[in-house]
Design an enzyme around this catalytic site. Sequence first.
Site: not given
Lengths: 141, 167
Positions: A1, A29, A55
Amino acid sequence: TVGAVAVDACGNVAAATSIGGITGKLPGRIGDSPVLGAGTYADNESGAVSATGHGESIMRFNVVSRVLALVHHSNCTIQQAAAQVLGEMTKRFNETAGIIAIDHRGQLGIYFTSQRMSWAYQRGAELHCGVDPDEDEFENV
Amino acid sequence: IQPTVLVHGGSGNIADIKLPKIRLGVKRAARIGHDVLQRTGSVLDAVEQAVNSLEEDINFNAGYGSALTYESQVEMDAAIMHGAQLEAGCVSLVRDIIHPITLARRIMENTRHRYLAGEGAMRIAAAEGFDILPKGALVTTASLESLAKFKKILNKTGGSNSYGSPG
């Protein structure tokens, strides 16, 4: 990320988060990053936060909302709020995460329960950077 | 308040060998974001441009260099938010564009919705003039190697590890 948060001289804040996901994920997803209040949020009354890490856990624990709620409703600094919420998340789910945050007064929060998190910020001519816990490499630009 | 731009490039077990490029990437992104903030006065421009820089960098899990699905595809998510009016834009399951964060901003500014996924998001990308790359253009050698390693571990553990390392 990857993510970014910013504050201007008037206390306006913004947050952005972008991610490719998790290696080997099932098609379709979705993690925490695009979910407001989980991986990303900005409110001039409290601050701006971008999260990274596991996540599914960040989303279930609503990490970013909890951090900003602590800043808004208690005397926590954003750094204290980040440490408290991520500590609780890791305790509940046994998964790690990290966040970057700026509150509406311009104070910074940089905290992670993972082994490492890369971060950097520029304020005036100062450029700070780190990867390991407690690391703060500094240079003038 | 002193204008500030703070960025991250992901958390986890970052290998020592990757550190120089990772440090360079986050420092570059912070500088770009700060320069944009100084020039435009817009916190939204600042975070968007900082993230654009990281999306273009092969060393980070976003845009070019994204992690792969089990079927070796890139599917990306992004969100952007401004704190003044709580305006926000979010996208999911985006493919073949290098800047999902910019698409999230366009959805915020140019549609009546705040979160679009999959085909709907890609239609907005096309309508907004995004450069739609050939299939597989965002797949890197490193991401393919990570997926191969993940599948090998999955076979060894009989599926007890359901996903690879987090972003």
